[in-house]
Every structure is written in C-alpha cells, then in structure tokens.
Design a protein around this motif. Structure first.
Motif, PDB file in Angstrom:
ATOM      1  N   ALA A 188       0.814  -1.221   0.000  1.00 10.85           N
ATOM      2  CA  ALA A 188       0.000   0.000   0.000  1.00 10.85           C
ATOM      3  C   ALA A 188       0.845   1.267   0.000  1.00 10.85           C
ATOM      4  O   ALA A 188       0.427   2.298  -0.535  1.00 10.85           O
ATOM      5  CB  ALA A 188      -0.941   0.006   1.206  1.00 10.85           C
ATOM      6  N   GLU A 189       2.055   1.181   0.566  1.00  8.34           N
ATOM      7  CA  GLU A 189       2.870   2.395   0.698  1.00  8.34           C
ATOM      8  C   GLU A 189       3.386   2.920  -0.644  1.00  8.34           C
ATOM      9  O   GLU A 189       3.850   4.056  -0.732  1.00  8.34           O
ATOM     10  CB  GLU A 189       4.044   2.157   1.676  1.00  8.34           C
ATOM     11  CG  GLU A 189       5.239   1.414   1.108  1.00  8.34           C
ATOM     12  CD  GLU A 189       5.053  -0.089   1.034  1.00  8.34           C
ATOM     13  OE1 GLU A 189       5.973  -0.776   0.565  1.00  8.34           O
ATOM     14  OE2 GLU A 189       3.972  -0.584   1.432  1.00  8.34           O
ATOM     15  N   VAL A 190       3.302   2.079  -1.718  1.00  4.96           N
ATOM     16  CA  VAL A 190       3.747   2.552  -3.035  1.00  4.96           C
ATOM     17  C   VAL A 190       2.556   2.902  -3.932  1.00  4.96           C
ATOM     18  O   VAL A 190       2.709   3.078  -5.135  1.00  4.96           O
ATOM     19  CB  VAL A 190       4.670   1.524  -3.723  1.00  4.96           C
ATOM     20  CG1 VAL A 190       5.933   1.325  -2.917  1.00  4.96           C
ATOM     21  CG2 VAL A 190       3.962   0.190  -3.961  1.00  4.96           C
ATOM     22  N   GLY A 191       1.371   2.992  -3.344  1.00  3.93           N
ATOM     23  CA  GLY A 191       0.202   3.446  -4.092  1.00  3.93           C
ATOM     24  C   GLY A 191      -0.323   2.419  -5.077  1.00  3.93           C
ATOM     25  O   GLY A 191      -0.368   1.212  -4.775  1.00  3.93           O
ATOM     26  N   GLU A 192      -0.689   2.875  -6.256  1.00  6.02           N
ATOM     27  CA  GLU A 192      -1.354   2.018  -7.247  1.00  6.02           C
ATOM     28  C   GLU A 192      -0.491   0.829  -7.649  1.00  6.02           C
ATOM     29  O   GLU A 192      -0.992  -0.265  -7.895  1.00  6.02           O
ATOM     30  CB  GLU A 192      -1.700   2.855  -8.489  1.00  6.02           C
ATOM     31  CG  GLU A 192      -2.653   2.159  -9.442  1.00  6.02           C
ATOM     32  CD  GLU A 192      -3.109   3.088 -10.562  1.00  6.02           C
ATOM     33  OE1 GLU A 192      -3.231   2.601 -11.696  1.00  6.02           O
ATOM     34  OE2 GLU A 192      -3.330   4.287 -10.288  1.00  6.02           O
ATOM     35  N   GLY A 196       1.341  -0.969  -5.872  1.00  5.17           N
ATOM     36  CA  GLY A 196       1.295  -2.046  -4.900  1.00  5.17           C
ATOM     37  C   GLY A 196      -0.104  -2.529  -4.570  1.00  5.17           C
ATOM     38  O   GLY A 196      -0.277  -3.377  -3.684  1.00  5.17           O
ATOM     39  N   ALA A 197      -1.103  -2.033  -5.309  1.00  8.36           N
ATOM     40  CA  ALA A 197      -2.496  -2.333  -4.968  1.00  8.36           C
ATOM     41  C   ALA A 197      -2.816  -3.818  -5.071  1.00  8.36           C
ATOM     42  O   ALA A 197      -3.496  -4.385  -4.199  1.00  8.36           O
ATOM     43  CB  ALA A 197      -3.440  -1.520  -5.851  1.00  8.36           C
ATOM     44  N   ALA A 198      -2.341  -4.470  -6.126  1.00  9.34           N
ATOM     45  CA  ALA A 198      -2.648  -5.893  -6.310  1.00  9.34           C
ATOM     46  C   ALA A 198      -2.015  -6.724  -5.197  1.00  9.34           C
ATOM     47  O   ALA A 198      -2.650  -7.633  -4.641  1.00  9.34           O
ATOM     48  CB  ALA A 198      -2.162  -6.370  -7.676  1.00  9.34           C
ATOM     49  N   GLY A 199      -0.773  -6.409  -4.873  1.00  4.78           N
ATOM     50  CA  GLY A 199      -0.106  -7.130  -3.787  1.00  4.78           C
ATOM     51  C   GLY A 199      -0.783  -6.901  -2.457  1.00  4.78           C
ATOM     52  O   GLY A 199      -0.921  -7.827  -1.655  1.00  4.78           O
ATOM     53  N   GLN A 200      -1.220  -5.659  -2.218  1.00  3.25           N
ATOM     54  CA  GLN A 200      -1.907  -5.350  -0.966  1.00  3.25           C
ATOM     55  C   GLN A 200      -3.225  -6.110  -0.872  1.00  3.25           C
ATOM     56  O   GLN A 200      -3.587  -6.623   0.198  1.00  3.25           O
ATOM     57  CB  GLN A 200      -2.156  -3.854  -0.850  1.00  3.25           C
ATOM     58  CG  GLN A 200      -2.776  -3.427   0.469  1.00  3.25           C
ATOM     59  CD  GLN A 200      -1.863  -3.654   1.654  1.00  3.25           C
ATOM     60  OE1 GLN A 200      -0.682  -3.333   1.599  1.00  3.25           O
ATOM     61  NE2 GLN A 200      -2.403  -4.212   2.732  1.00  3.25           N
ATOM     62  N   ALA A 201      -3.939  -6.204  -1.984  1.00  2.00           N
ATOM     63  CA  ALA A 201      -5.208  -6.939  -1.998  1.00  2.00           C
ATOM     64  C   ALA A 201      -4.985  -8.414  -1.683  1.00  2.00           C
ATOM     65  O   ALA A 201      -5.748  -9.028  -0.928  1.00  2.00           O
ATOM     66  CB  ALA A 201      -5.891  -6.780  -3.347  1.00  2.00           C
ATOM     67  N   LEU A 222       6.195  12.773   5.348  1.00  2.00           N
ATOM     68  CA  LEU A 222       7.070  11.631   5.574  1.00  2.00           C
ATOM     69  C   LEU A 222       6.287  10.442   6.112  1.00  2.00           C
ATOM     70  O   LEU A 222       6.498   9.302   5.693  1.00  2.00           O
ATOM     71  CB  LEU A 222       8.185  12.010   6.556  1.00  2.00           C
ATOM     72  CG  LEU A 222       9.146  10.887   6.974  1.00  2.00           C
ATOM     73  CD1 LEU A 222       9.876  10.333   5.756  1.00  2.00           C
ATOM     74  CD2 LEU A 222      10.139  11.394   8.010  1.00  2.00           C
ATOM     75  N   ALA A 223       5.375  10.703   7.014  1.00  2.00           N
ATOM     76  CA  ALA A 223       4.565   9.620   7.577  1.00  2.00           C
ATOM     77  C   ALA A 223       3.730   8.952   6.496  1.00  2.00           C
ATOM     78  O   ALA A 223       3.585   7.733   6.462  1.00  2.00           O
ATOM     79  CB  ALA A 223       3.660  10.163   8.686  1.00  2.00           C
ATOM     80  N   VAL A 224       3.165   9.732   5.581  1.00  2.00           N
ATOM     81  CA  VAL A 224       2.368   9.176   4.486  1.00  2.00           C
ATOM     82  C   VAL A 224       3.230   8.304   3.593  1.00  2.00           C
ATOM     83  O   VAL A 224       2.864   7.188   3.218  1.00  2.00           O
ATOM     84  CB  VAL A 224       1.698  10.300   3.670  1.00  2.00           C
ATOM     85  CG1 VAL A 224       1.017   9.715   2.436  1.00  2.00           C
ATOM     86  CG2 VAL A 224       0.680  11.037   4.515  1.00  2.00           C
ATOM     87  N   SER A 225       4.435   8.787   3.250  1.00  2.00           N
ATOM     88  CA  SER A 225       5.289   8.050   2.322  1.00  2.00           C
ATOM     89  C   SER A 225       5.753   6.727   2.907  1.00  2.00           C
ATOM     90  O   SER A 225       5.963   5.759   2.194  1.00  2.00           O
ATOM     91  CB  SER A 225       6.509   8.898   1.938  1.00  2.00           C
ATOM     92  OG  SER A 225       7.356   9.092   3.050  1.00  2.00           O
ATOM     93  N   HIS A 226       5.895   6.663   4.220  1.00  2.00           N
ATOM     94  CA  HIS A 226       6.392   5.444   4.844  1.00  2.00           C
ATOM     95  C   HIS A 226       5.289   4.430   5.087  1.00  2.00           C
ATOM     96  O   HIS A 226       5.424   3.248   4.775  1.00  2.00           O
ATOM     97  CB  HIS A 226       7.075   5.800   6.179  1.00  2.00           C
ATOM     98  CG  HIS A 226       7.741   4.627   6.839  1.00  2.00           C
ATOM     99  ND1 HIS A 226       8.231   4.673   8.111  1.00  2.00           N
ATOM    100  CD2 HIS A 226       7.991   3.378   6.404  1.00  2.00           C
ATOM    101  CE1 HIS A 226       8.758   3.506   8.435  1.00  2.00           C
ATOM    102  NE2 HIS A 226       8.613   2.698   7.414  1.00  2.00           N
ATOM    103  N   THR A 227       4.178   4.854   5.650  1.00  2.00           N
ATOM    104  CA  THR A 227       3.137   3.910   6.057  1.00  2.00           C
ATOM    105  C   THR A 227       2.008   3.770   5.047  1.00  2.00           C
ATOM    106  O   THR A 227       1.216   2.848   5.124  1.00  2.00           O
ATOM    107  CB  THR A 227       2.507   4.330   7.400  1.00  2.00           C
ATOM    108  OG1 THR A 227       1.827   5.573   7.215  1.00  2.00           O
ATOM    109  CG2 THR A 227       3.557   4.489   8.474  1.00  2.00           C
ATOM    110  N   GLY A 228       1.905   4.690   4.101  1.00  2.00           N
ATOM    111  CA  GLY A 228       0.812   4.641   3.145  1.00  2.00           C
ATOM    112  C   GLY A 228      -0.502   5.099   3.713  1.00  2.00           C
ATOM    113  O   GLY A 228      -1.559   4.841   3.139  1.00  2.00           O
TER     114      GLY A 228
END
Length: 286
Positions: A104-108, A110-115, A256-262
C-alpha cells in the motif's frame, strides 16, 4: 487469532526465509546477528536456491523443515513474500515478520499485492508484523530477528524499556545511542506498515513481562487507535509508564509519515488530545 507473545518475542525456533549467503547484505544480516547474540533457540535457514547459507544447512521450503517454527522472518521480495506468508499459514506458524515492501505504501503499483496480502490475513492463523518491518528484537534472550545494521554492535546493554516503532531506522539509532549512554532496552519492534499487528496490540501482549518496565513509542499514524487505547489503559493499571514521539507536527513530517506507512498521519492537535487523555507523555516534535 490472538497474538502469542511467546512466539513473537520468546520463540523456541525461528525460520529465516530467503536469507542471503552474503552476511553483508540486508537479507544476510539476521542469521549472523542471531548467532552473535547467542540466541538459544533453533534457527532454520530457508533458501530454495542453495544447499548451504553462510555455512549452515539450507532447506528448500518451510514444509521441508524438521519442525514447525514459532516465528518466521520473511526476507524475500514482495511476490515471494506473499507465497511464504501463505505457506506459514498452511503450516500453522503463529507469527511472521515481513521485511518486504512494495504494498500500500507505493500506491497504485502495490495495490494488487496489498489486496492479496489482505486476503491472506483475512483467512486468519498467522499473525503478521509488517510488511516493511526491519524486525523484532528481544535483547534478554538474544532474539535479534532484524536486518538493522545497528545490531552488529557487540554487547548491547539490556534494560527494561520496550520500543514499538513505525520506523525501522529509529530502533537502530536508539540502541546505538543507548549503548553510548549506558541505556539498555528489553525489546524493540518495527511494525512497518502495520497491516495486521499494530503497536498497541504488540505492546499489549508484553504487559505481563516482568523484564519490561516502561514503553517508548515512535508513531507516524494513529490508524489502530483502538488497540493503542486498550494498551495505554492497561499500562496505567500496571504502573508501566508510556512515552510517545508522534511524527507530524510540521507539514514535512506529515508527508514523511504518508510516504512510509501509506496512510494519513491525521490532525496533529487530535493526536495531542488523544495521547494526553490516555496518559501517554508526548515527547519532542518537529
């Protein structure tokens, strides 16, 4: 499934999945750290591409191990990490820690992996620290299940402080500076993206450990505020003080918090009120 504090911080056996033969690489460090720290439990090395890793027998998969480990540290890339987590689940491994990132932290991207990760966790069984966790440490029993280079330092002092952190680099900085100042720690956990186990739930599971006398938290987001609240209430009841450093006082820190944790850091003034109401002392700030 509730968290087993024994499997998390006092495992009798650990498996290192995808550990490198090169001890200087990130994925090679945990094996040398565990040996150097004198971890007394069994250590199983899993690497399907090698017969031996750093001079130790390597198994092709978790299923090939002579016994089910209590805790697995997954050191592979994101796709293989999900395969490894599914195998942990099939075999009933209680806890897994995942160094791998790219969800999730890399946005779109990483979406499939997060799902897929969310789907695995929804089935229950194995509890997860991470992803993007630098590891789990219990200095009192030599469990240096981490890739943080700071744990290459010998003779780290032991103490009563337990650290729960969203930041992996911070736990290394704390032990290095703590050693110089003679301050010891009981344990340190980097929760990473906090997809399953949160800082609150992990700390809650350690409250009855007599070797832990106080807590230090490094918080980037209040995503699991309910678990943090439950922990804080019980910590007060047991007389174990809690201090927290909450990232996000400035716009740069919030980003910074957003970029790290998503996830969003949340309104900082709300965090102030929330932590104060729980009896958690907020320290420092940006």
């Amino acid at each position: 499934m509730s968290l087993s504090s024994a499997a998390l911080l006092r495992p009798q056996s650990v498996a290192l999945i995808g550990v490198s033969d090169d001890p200087s690489k990130t994925a090679g460090r945990p094996l040398q750290f565990l040996r150097r720290a004198g971890f007394e439990g069994e250590i199983f090395v899993v690497n399907p591409r090698r017969e031996t890793v750093q001079g130790e027998k390597a198994y092709k998969s978790l299923a090939d191990l002579p016994k089910r480990p209590d805790h697995a540290f997954i050191l592979t890339d994101a796709e293989k990490a999900l395969d490894a987590l599914e195998e942990c689940q099939r075999l009933g491994v209680p806890v897994a820690t995942m160094l791998s990132s790219g969800f999730a932290e890399v946005g779109e991207r990483g979406a499939a992996g997060q799902a897929r990760l969310d789907g695995i966790l929804a089935r229950g069984g194995t509890r997860l620290v991470g992803p993007s966790s630098i590891g789990v440490v219990n200095l009192h029993n030599g469990l240096t299940l981490t890739a943080n280079a700071a744990f290459a330092e010998p003779d780290l002092p032991k103490g009563g402080i337990f650290v729960g952190s969203h930041s992996g680099s911070l736990i290394g900085a704390l032990v290095s500076r703590g050693k110089r100042k003679g301050i010891g720690f009981a344990g340190l956990v980097s929760v990473g993206a906090e997809t399953d186990l949160s800082i609150g739930e992990i700390c809650m599971a350690t409250l009855d450990d007599p070797q832990i006398t106080s807590y230090m938290l490094f918080i980037e987001t209040l995503r699991h505020a309910d678990k943090l609240q439950q922990f804080a209430i019980e910590a007060v009841r047991r007389g174990k003080p809690v201090a927290a450093f909450k990232l996000g006082r400035s716009e740069e820190a919030a980003e910074l918090a957003v970029s790290h944790t998503g996830s969003l850091a949340g309104a900082d003034e709300v965090a102030d009120i929330f932590l104060a109401a729980l009896g958690i002392a907020r320290v420092g700030g940006f």
